[in-house]
Design a protein around this motif. Sequence first.
Motif, PDB file in Angstrom:
ATOM      1  N   THR A 267       0.829  -1.207   0.000  1.00 36.87           N
ATOM      2  CA  THR A 267       0.000   0.000   0.000  1.00 36.87           C
ATOM      3  C   THR A 267       0.864   1.258   0.000  1.00 36.87           C
ATOM      4  N   ARG A 273      -7.165   4.286  -5.154  1.00 34.50           N
ATOM      5  CA  ARG A 273      -8.091   3.445  -5.917  1.00 34.50           C
ATOM      6  C   ARG A 273      -8.017   2.004  -5.452  1.00 34.50           C
ATOM      7  N   GLN A 274      -9.130   1.303  -5.674  1.00 35.19           N
ATOM      8  CA  GLN A 274      -9.159  -0.113  -5.322  1.00 35.19           C
ATOM      9  C   GLN A 274      -8.328  -0.911  -6.319  1.00 35.19           C
ATOM     10  N   CYS A 275      -7.533  -1.798  -5.792  1.00 34.74           N
ATOM     11  CA  CYS A 275      -6.693  -2.664  -6.608  1.00 34.74           C
ATOM     12  C   CYS A 275      -7.443  -3.954  -6.931  1.00 34.74           C
ATOM     13  N   ARG A 276      -6.989  -4.658  -7.946  1.00 30.14           N
ATOM     14  CA  ARG A 276      -7.634  -5.929  -8.288  1.00 30.14           C
ATOM     15  C   ARG A 276      -7.464  -6.972  -7.193  1.00 30.14           C
ATOM     16  N   GLY A 278      -8.157  -6.329  -4.143  1.00 28.74           N
ATOM     17  CA  GLY A 278      -9.190  -6.037  -3.153  1.00 28.74           C
ATOM     18  C   GLY A 278      -8.829  -4.928  -2.201  1.00 28.74           C
ATOM     19  N   LYS A 279      -7.539  -4.631  -2.072  1.00 37.84           N
ATOM     20  CA  LYS A 279      -7.114  -3.537  -1.202  1.00 37.84           C
ATOM     21  C   LYS A 279      -7.212  -2.213  -1.945  1.00 37.84           C
ATOM     22  N   HIS A 280      -6.876  -1.138  -1.263  1.00 32.69           N
ATOM     23  CA  HIS A 280      -6.887   0.187  -1.882  1.00 32.69           C
ATOM     24  C   HIS A 280      -5.487   0.790  -1.864  1.00 32.69           C
ATOM     25  N   THR A 285      -1.747   0.301  -8.442  1.00 34.20           N
ATOM     26  CA  THR A 285      -2.759   1.291  -8.850  1.00 34.20           C
ATOM     27  C   THR A 285      -2.139   2.629  -9.199  1.00 34.20           C
TER      28      THR A 285
END
Length: 432
Positions: A267, A273-276, A278-280, A285
């Motif tokens: 992170t 933005r949300q990553c593929r 599931g986290k942000h 991103t």
Amino acid sequence: MSGLLSKIFGRPYSAVMPTPSGVHALVRRTHEERVLRALREGGAMRRGEIADVVGLSRSTLSEITGSLLHRGAIVVVDTDAGRRVGSGRPAERLALDPGSAQYMGVDFGHRRVHVVVADASHEILLSGSTPYDNDLPWSARIETAFTLIDQLSGAARVHFGALQGIGIGVPGPYPTPPTAGPRPAVGSLGHPEAVGVDAAFVHRFGAAAIVDNNTRLAALAEAISGDQATEDLLYLRLGDGVGGGLVVGGRLVTGSNGLAGEFGHVTVRPAGRQCRCGKHGCLETVASVPAVLAACRAGGAALHSLDDLRSAVRRPHPVVDAVLRDAATAVGAVLGSSAMTLNPARIVIGGEITTIAPVIVRQAAVTIAGQLFPSGVAGPPVRAAGLAEDAGAVGALAAVFHNSPLLAGYPEADAADPRRLTPGGTADGRAQ
């Protein structure tokens, strides 16, 4: 695959002590395996280089290589006569018999498959790539790879009768198998349907196959390539996603379940933005190729491809420059923290975008330097990847070289007379 030394010293204990001749044969075979391992992993080398790698005296090494040459296990590939300055006997370079084995490296990228095939002396026999859609099913990707291999081998007239091993790289985290039971799940990041890709290649070619994350394999390729190979490397590749790899002590680090080196999912923007995954706000991103292009478009620069980015970099564009520096700063922050923990000898940043926009590596290096100790000790050099987009396939090939048998198919010398060979087996005629 573990080395053959474990097969020698891992035999069940016997109350009958070996005879002196048996001890001599055991030591000799151990020396031979060390020499063959060095040539398999390092390619062609001079005798002096081999001696340095395996730790044998020049006289012992001369005896061992003489026997291996006589038996056909190794060959002289060339000498330095054309490059030698001064007098003296030209130094020969020795290698495994090129015709004794073939090895294949395959890299399934998000949008393209690369294939490289080499012989036992590390000479590339064929290589090539072909594109496919990012959403192509894995069964179709595998068939695309098979078609490419058939085309390349047909054009080069290469047959796979001596294929000994296949290394395969796949995108995203690839779970390392536990000691028992099925592979652990890796969620939406990986490709669960790719878990059977090794079985497909084994069935097609009849050779052992290993599978790992393609970016991790690219890290191995970067670590062993060139004149300044390193055993400790941090590697990050910017592409459709952001992946990485760790090489520590000359070996890939996979972690407990295959997630080591996943720098792209560290992170960097908690509210991003949300990553593929599931986290942000993951690094992916911010610094992946799609993320960089999207940020440029958001700033008013109409970029939709790397070709568009190349054009924008050639005529300095303030929005594009700001986006690239922002992405590079995020990359540097992640790699800097990792470097502070792992103290690597080198940091390599790969991906076609680094060739198009060298500012990424320069800015990342500045940020990394700021993360390290403020002392007189120089930090690790940070450079762009030296290998092309087929680095994953080359790394897969390197992984196979480090996992293949050492002595498959070679006859052993008779214990009583090292010059006498028995066909296709050991001194007493048993098949190997």
